[in-house]
Design a protein around this motif. Structure first.
Motif, PDB file in Angstrom:
ATOM      1  N   THR A 147     -15.424  -0.526 -50.666  1.00  0.00           N
ATOM      2  CA  THR A 147     -16.126  -1.383 -51.620  1.00  0.00           C
ATOM      3  C   THR A 147     -15.199  -1.856 -52.721  1.00  0.00           C
ATOM      4  O   THR A 147     -15.170  -3.043 -53.064  1.00  0.00           O
ATOM      5  CB  THR A 147     -17.320  -0.624 -52.231  1.00  0.00           C
ATOM      6  OG1 THR A 147     -18.247  -0.303 -51.187  1.00  0.00           O
ATOM      7  CG2 THR A 147     -18.021  -1.468 -53.278  1.00  0.00           C
ATOM      8  N   VAL A 148     -14.412  -0.938 -53.279  1.00  0.00           N
ATOM      9  CA  VAL A 148     -13.472  -1.323 -54.335  1.00  0.00           C
ATOM     10  C   VAL A 148     -12.443  -2.303 -53.795  1.00  0.00           C
ATOM     11  O   VAL A 148     -12.086  -3.287 -54.457  1.00  0.00           O
ATOM     12  CB  VAL A 148     -12.779  -0.082 -54.922  1.00  0.00           C
ATOM     13  CG1 VAL A 148     -11.779  -0.494 -56.003  1.00  0.00           C
ATOM     14  CG2 VAL A 148     -13.800   0.875 -55.510  1.00  0.00           C
ATOM     15  N   ALA A 149     -11.977  -2.073 -52.578  1.00  0.00           N
ATOM     16  CA  ALA A 149     -10.997  -2.989 -51.973  1.00  0.00           C
ATOM     17  C   ALA A 149     -11.565  -4.390 -51.838  1.00  0.00           C
ATOM     18  O   ALA A 149     -10.845  -5.377 -52.005  1.00  0.00           O
ATOM     19  CB  ALA A 149     -10.562  -2.461 -50.613  1.00  0.00           C
ATOM     20  N   GLY A 150     -12.842  -4.490 -51.524  1.00  0.00           N
ATOM     21  CA  GLY A 150     -13.470  -5.799 -51.401  1.00  0.00           C
ATOM     22  C   GLY A 150     -13.639  -6.512 -52.730  1.00  0.00           C
ATOM     23  O   GLY A 150     -13.761  -7.731 -52.779  1.00  0.00           O
ATOM     24  N   VAL A 151     -13.631  -5.748 -53.823  1.00  0.00           N
ATOM     25  CA  VAL A 151     -13.694  -6.336 -55.160  1.00  0.00           C
ATOM     26  C   VAL A 151     -12.318  -6.841 -55.580  1.00  0.00           C
ATOM     27  O   VAL A 151     -12.147  -7.986 -55.989  1.00  0.00           O
ATOM     28  CB  VAL A 151     -14.218  -5.302 -56.187  1.00  0.00           C
ATOM     29  CG1 VAL A 151     -14.090  -5.839 -57.612  1.00  0.00           C
ATOM     30  CG2 VAL A 151     -15.666  -4.936 -55.884  1.00  0.00           C
ATOM     31  N   ASP A 152     -11.306  -5.971 -55.460  1.00  0.00           N
ATOM     32  CA  ASP A 152      -9.967  -6.352 -55.895  1.00  0.00           C
ATOM     33  C   ASP A 152      -8.985  -5.293 -55.418  1.00  0.00           C
ATOM     34  O   ASP A 152      -9.174  -4.099 -55.656  1.00  0.00           O
ATOM     35  CB  ASP A 152      -9.918  -6.455 -57.422  1.00  0.00           C
ATOM     36  CG  ASP A 152      -8.600  -7.025 -57.914  1.00  0.00           C
ATOM     37  OD1 ASP A 152      -8.530  -8.254 -58.093  1.00  0.00           O
ATOM     38  OD2 ASP A 152      -7.647  -6.245 -58.103  1.00  0.00           O
ATOM     39  N   GLU A 207     -19.964  -2.904 -57.444  1.00  0.00           N
ATOM     40  CA  GLU A 207     -19.817  -4.349 -57.267  1.00  0.00           C
ATOM     41  C   GLU A 207     -20.408  -5.105 -58.448  1.00  0.00           C
ATOM     42  O   GLU A 207     -19.836  -6.082 -58.935  1.00  0.00           O
ATOM     43  CB  GLU A 207     -20.471  -4.785 -55.963  1.00  0.00           C
ATOM     44  CG  GLU A 207     -19.713  -4.351 -54.720  1.00  0.00           C
ATOM     45  CD  GLU A 207     -20.362  -4.830 -53.441  1.00  0.00           C
ATOM     46  OE1 GLU A 207     -19.654  -5.353 -52.577  1.00  0.00           O
ATOM     47  OE2 GLU A 207     -21.584  -4.680 -53.319  1.00  0.00           O
ATOM     48  N   SER A 208     -21.569  -4.645 -58.933  1.00  0.00           N
ATOM     49  CA  SER A 208     -22.202  -5.288 -60.087  1.00  0.00           C
ATOM     50  C   SER A 208     -21.379  -5.081 -61.352  1.00  0.00           C
ATOM     51  O   SER A 208     -21.171  -6.006 -62.137  1.00  0.00           O
ATOM     52  CB  SER A 208     -23.612  -4.722 -60.270  1.00  0.00           C
ATOM     53  OG  SER A 208     -24.211  -5.242 -61.433  1.00  0.00           O
ATOM     54  N   LEU A 209     -20.879  -3.843 -61.528  1.00  0.00           N
ATOM     55  CA  LEU A 209     -20.115  -3.504 -62.720  1.00  0.00           C
ATOM     56  C   LEU A 209     -18.851  -4.344 -62.836  1.00  0.00           C
ATOM     57  O   LEU A 209     -18.439  -4.739 -63.931  1.00  0.00           O
ATOM     58  CB  LEU A 209     -19.747  -2.017 -62.670  1.00  0.00           C
ATOM     59  CG  LEU A 209     -18.938  -1.448 -63.836  1.00  0.00           C
ATOM     60  CD1 LEU A 209     -19.803  -1.388 -65.090  1.00  0.00           C
ATOM     61  CD2 LEU A 209     -18.406  -0.064 -63.498  1.00  0.00           C
ATOM     62  N   LEU A 210     -18.238  -4.658 -61.698  1.00  0.00           N
ATOM     63  CA  LEU A 210     -16.929  -5.311 -61.699  1.00  0.00           C
ATOM     64  C   LEU A 210     -16.981  -6.772 -61.244  1.00  0.00           C
ATOM     65  O   LEU A 210     -15.954  -7.349 -60.925  1.00  0.00           O
ATOM     66  CB  LEU A 210     -15.969  -4.525 -60.804  1.00  0.00           C
ATOM     67  CG  LEU A 210     -15.730  -3.070 -61.235  1.00  0.00           C
ATOM     68  CD1 LEU A 210     -14.924  -2.332 -60.185  1.00  0.00           C
ATOM     69  CD2 LEU A 210     -15.054  -3.008 -62.583  1.00  0.00           C
ATOM     70  N   ALA A 211     -18.172  -7.356 -61.209  1.00  0.00           N
ATOM     71  CA  ALA A 211     -18.301  -8.728 -60.716  1.00  0.00           C
ATOM     72  C   ALA A 211     -17.457  -9.700 -61.536  1.00  0.00           C
ATOM     73  O   ALA A 211     -16.802 -10.591 -60.988  1.00  0.00           O
ATOM     74  CB  ALA A 211     -19.766  -9.151 -60.746  1.00  0.00           C
ATOM     75  N   ASP A 212     -17.422  -9.526 -62.854  1.00  0.00           N
ATOM     76  CA  ASP A 212     -16.641 -10.439 -63.687  1.00  0.00           C
ATOM     77  C   ASP A 212     -15.150 -10.261 -63.445  1.00  0.00           C
ATOM     78  O   ASP A 212     -14.382 -11.223 -63.461  1.00  0.00           O
ATOM     79  CB  ASP A 212     -16.968 -10.222 -65.165  1.00  0.00           C
ATOM     80  CG  ASP A 212     -16.703  -8.790 -65.625  1.00  0.00           C
ATOM     81  OD1 ASP A 212     -16.773  -7.874 -64.782  1.00  0.00           O
ATOM     82  OD2 ASP A 212     -16.447  -8.587 -66.830  1.00  0.00           O
ATOM     83  N   PHE A 213     -14.735  -9.031 -63.185  1.00  0.00           N
ATOM     84  CA  PHE A 213     -13.317  -8.773 -62.910  1.00  0.00           C
ATOM     85  C   PHE A 213     -12.893  -9.431 -61.607  1.00  0.00           C
ATOM     86  O   PHE A 213     -11.809 -10.006 -61.510  1.00  0.00           O
ATOM     87  CB  PHE A 213     -13.068  -7.261 -62.848  1.00  0.00           C
ATOM     88  CG  PHE A 213     -11.636  -6.895 -62.580  1.00  0.00           C
ATOM     89  CD1 PHE A 213     -10.682  -7.024 -63.573  1.00  0.00           C
ATOM     90  CD2 PHE A 213     -11.243  -6.423 -61.349  1.00  0.00           C
ATOM     91  CE1 PHE A 213      -9.354  -6.693 -63.336  1.00  0.00           C
ATOM     92  CE2 PHE A 213      -9.922  -6.088 -61.095  1.00  0.00           C
ATOM     93  CZ  PHE A 213      -8.980  -6.230 -62.097  1.00  0.00           C
ATOM     94  N   ALA A 214     -13.764  -9.382 -60.596  1.00  0.00           N
ATOM     95  CA  ALA A 214     -13.433  -9.966 -59.299  1.00  0.00           C
ATOM     96  C   ALA A 214     -13.244 -11.473 -59.392  1.00  0.00           C
ATOM     97  O   ALA A 214     -12.461 -12.057 -58.641  1.00  0.00           O
ATOM     98  CB  ALA A 214     -14.525  -9.640 -58.281  1.00  0.00           C
ATOM     99  N   GLN A 215     -13.941 -12.124 -60.300  1.00  0.00           N
ATOM    100  CA  GLN A 215     -13.892 -13.581 -60.388  1.00  0.00           C
ATOM    101  C   GLN A 215     -12.989 -14.090 -61.503  1.00  0.00           C
ATOM    102  O   GLN A 215     -13.055 -15.250 -61.876  1.00  0.00           O
ATOM    103  CB  GLN A 215     -15.317 -14.120 -60.604  1.00  0.00           C
ATOM    104  CG  GLN A 215     -16.234 -13.911 -59.418  1.00  0.00           C
ATOM    105  CD  GLN A 215     -15.749 -14.617 -58.161  1.00  0.00           C
ATOM    106  OE1 GLN A 215     -15.124 -15.660 -58.227  1.00  0.00           O
ATOM    107  NE2 GLN A 215     -16.058 -14.040 -57.001  1.00  0.00           N
TER     108      GLN A 215
END
Length: 343
Positions: free
Chosen positions: A60-65, A9-17
């Protein structure tokens, strides 16, 4: 695995937003590559005693994107299939996908077999993330009896991508278009029919339900955060209560199914997985309905992560075949194949 989930989640926070208008392939491949570079694609194998941990990571990945999840799930599923069938077709690392859709007008044929090597010809449809992948496992046909699973390097001559048919708004970033093969070289993995008959086929189908669940949880968290404002909103509270009941039921079903798979890793998991997928699908539909009614248009219009996830989930959950799947489950119940529902 919970630490891995937090790290992801931390690694991909910028991708999610990211901006919702950003649908090019480059950011998606970059995010997927970060997962691989961090070793976050090395999940416990299904049926190995830690199936629930595997599903937690998928959730977890699904919740990111969900576009990223589509690539991530395909890659990790390919790794599990290769392990299950004891295959290692290529030495160089890369991003994998699994393409097994078989519409009647788009089948790939196998010819000129020499040992494990074959030539591939024809069009494969519904090839998720085709332009972001390095390798794919795909089903191909030498006859009409059973499909042969074939590994193919997508960076070779004789492989052409087309995305003209992909008109999606939800899941737009996956660009699940067509791949055309014209004499491309593939390597057979297992025997004819192994893809469908191996225990991992249904175990992998349960992992998709975990991804549905993870996306629904992410939407539900927006509603829960909204209710932290302290103002009385009895209608929103009622919606949140309905969401909680649905998610708790789905989570219990996921835990129970994971436990069954780990206890019976070589058995046919079709019945428990069909039940699980039906239960999670119903819960997800309830969550989407209640979250939307509670929050109104605001997050759909002003929150890029929520808006994209909500749109993507409506497409992604259609990996369920809806009433067709329910009818098949009902037929098994009607013939007495299941227990009598006793506690």
């Amino acid at each position: 695995m919970r630490d891995d989930a937090q790290g992801l989640e931390s690694l991909l926070a910028d991708f999610a937003q990211r901006d919702n208008l950003q649908v090019s392939a480059a950011p998606l491949r970059d995010a997927m590559q970060r997962c691989l570079n961090s070793g976050l694609d090395q999940l416990p194998l299904p049926g190995g005693g830690h199936t629930l941990e595997r599903w937690r990571q998928l959730a977890t990945v699904a919740g990111v994107d969900l576009a990223l999840l589509k690539l991530y799930e395909g890659h990790t599923d390919a790794l599990a299939i290769l392990d299950e069938l004891n295959a290692a077709p290529f030495e160089a690392p890369g991003i994998w996908g699994v393409w097994a859709a078989e519409p009647p007008d788009a089948k790939v044929g196998v010819s000129q077999r020499h040992g494990d090597k074959v030539r591939l010809n024809g069009r494969k449809a519904w090839c998720s993330g085709a332009q972001q992948l390095d390798y794919a496992l795909l089903t191909a046909w030498a006859n009409d009896e059973a499909p042969q699973l074939v590994a193919v390097d997508l960076k070779q001559p004789g492989v052409r991508f087309s995305s003209e048919t992909w008109q999606a708004v939800g899941m737009a970033g996956t660009a699940s278009g067509d791949v055309h093969f014209d004499g491309a070289v593939g390597i057979c993995v297992g025997n004819n029919g192994d893809y469908l008959t191996r225990p991992g086929f249904w175990q992998g189908g349960a992992g998709i339900a975990a991804a549905w669940y993870g996306a629904a949880v992410a939407l539900a968290k927006t509603l829960r955060a909204h209710r932290h404002n302290g103002r009385p909103e009895p209608h929103a509270d009622a919606h949140l209560g309905s969401v909680d009941a649905a998610l708790c039921g789905a989570a219990a079903a996921l835990r129970e199914c994971a436990e069954w798979i780990d206890a019976h890793p070589h058995k046919d998991a079709s019945l428990p997985v069909q039940r699980l997928r039906a239960q999670v699908e119903m819960a997800v539909e309830q969550v989407c309905r209640h979250v939307g009614r509670a929050l109104g248009a605001t997050p759909f219009c002003r929150d890029p992560h929520f808006a994209r996830l909500a749109a993507d989930l409506q497409v992604f959950i259609r990996q369920s075949h809806a009433e067709r799947d329910l009818a098949h489950l009902g037929q098994r119940v009607a013939t007495g194949e299941t227990e009598d529902w006793s506690l």
